[in-house]
Design an enzyme around this catalytic site. Structure first.
Site, mmCIF file in Angstrom:
data_model
loop_
_atom_site.group_PDB
_atom_site.id
_atom_site.type_symbol
_atom_site.label_atom_id
_atom_site.label_comp_id
_atom_site.label_asym_id
_atom_site.label_seq_id
_atom_site.Cartn_x
_atom_site.Cartn_y
_atom_site.Cartn_z
ATOM 1 N N TRP A 1 0.992 -1.222 0.075
ATOM 2 C CA TRP A 1 0.070 0.025 0.133
ATOM 3 C C TRP A 1 0.751 1.234 0.106
ATOM 4 C CZ3 TRP A 1 -4.634 -1.599 -1.064
ATOM 5 C CH2 TRP A 1 -5.107 -2.748 -0.736
ATOM 6 N N HIS A 2 2.124 1.206 -0.477
ATOM 7 C CA HIS A 2 3.100 2.562 -0.728
ATOM 8 C C HIS A 2 3.056 2.885 -1.985
ATOM 9 C CE1 HIS A 2 5.228 1.418 3.574
ATOM 10 N NE2 HIS A 2 3.737 1.659 3.608
ATOM 11 N N GLN A 3 2.150 2.562 -3.028
ATOM 12 C CA GLN A 3 2.086 3.310 -4.233
ATOM 13 C C GLN A 3 2.287 4.815 -4.303
ATOM 14 O OE1 GLN A 3 -0.281 1.494 -3.105
ATOM 15 N NE2 GLN A 3 -0.873 -0.183 -4.355
#
Length: 214
Positions: free
Chosen positions: A149-151
């Site tokens: 979830w670190h896009q």
């Protein structure tokens, strides 16, 4: 957003379901209590007629009137007729050949490090993926890769030809459009992206208020 219960750890069975679990803070006085940015930043303003909050939506394209951005089209794919069923979101992971090239290089580097003589006193043996090559290694990567979830960094701030937004978060060549999330980072942070995203939102709000005299 569902209420997130207190938990003794950031990762646990309560996190194995759809939701915005990465939008949390941990209080020093009570590390087991989860604090939601949704409750802090959005819930107090949900009654505003000019605010629409959607989760589980993928922006398909920005709608323009001339040079001015007037809205966005979102893509929602239903999994079933059940209105409570999670939406299907196609993020396009590993869809570009460069993604697979990078992922393959990462796996090979990790294998080389783990199997290096210096680690032999500490490593009993490689568990996975083993000596896979070519299509077999690609299949392993596609089956095993997950997102944390670190896009970020897809609409980076800067002044070069690859930059999307300026120092005020305004998109170049477009009127009425600012971007205020992790995508504007020139590089992904070495720590969790949650706190930087909160600061980006704070700065965007301050600049918008200053410009419009709110």
């Amino acid at each position: 957003m569902r209420h997130q219960p207190a938990s003794g750890a950031a990762s646990g069975p309560q996190c194995d379901s759809p939701g915005l679990r990465h939008h949390v803070l941990f209080a020093e006085a009570d590390p087991a209590r989860r604090h939601s940015l949704y409750r802090a930043y959005l819930r107090p303003w949900l009654d505003r007629p000019n605010l629409t909050v959607l989760t589980g939506a993928l922006v398909h394209r920005v709608v323009f009137d001339g040079r001015r951005a007037t809205g966005v089209e979102i893509l929602l794919r239903l999994r079933s007729a059940d209105p409570l069923a999670p939406l299907a979101i196609e993020a396009g992971f590993l869809s570009d050949p460069a993604d697979m090239t990078t992922a393959r290089a990462c796996v090979e580097l990790c294998r080389a490090l783990g199997n290096a003589p210096a680690f032999r006193p500490f490593v009993r043996g490689e568990a996975m993926p083993g000596p896979l090559k070519g299509d077999a290694l690609d299949l392993y990567i596609r089956d095993a890769a997950v997102t944390y979830w670190h896009q970020s960094c897809t609409a980076r701030m800067g002044r070069d030809k690859m930059s999307v937004v300026d120092a005020t978060l305004k998109a170049y060549g477009v009127d009425g459009l600012r971007v205020a999330d992790a995508s504007i980072m020139p590089r992904v942070t070495t720590g969790n992206t949650q706190a930087p995203c909160a600061i980006i939102g704070e700065r965007a709000a301050g600049m918008i208020r200053q410009e419009h005299g709110a």
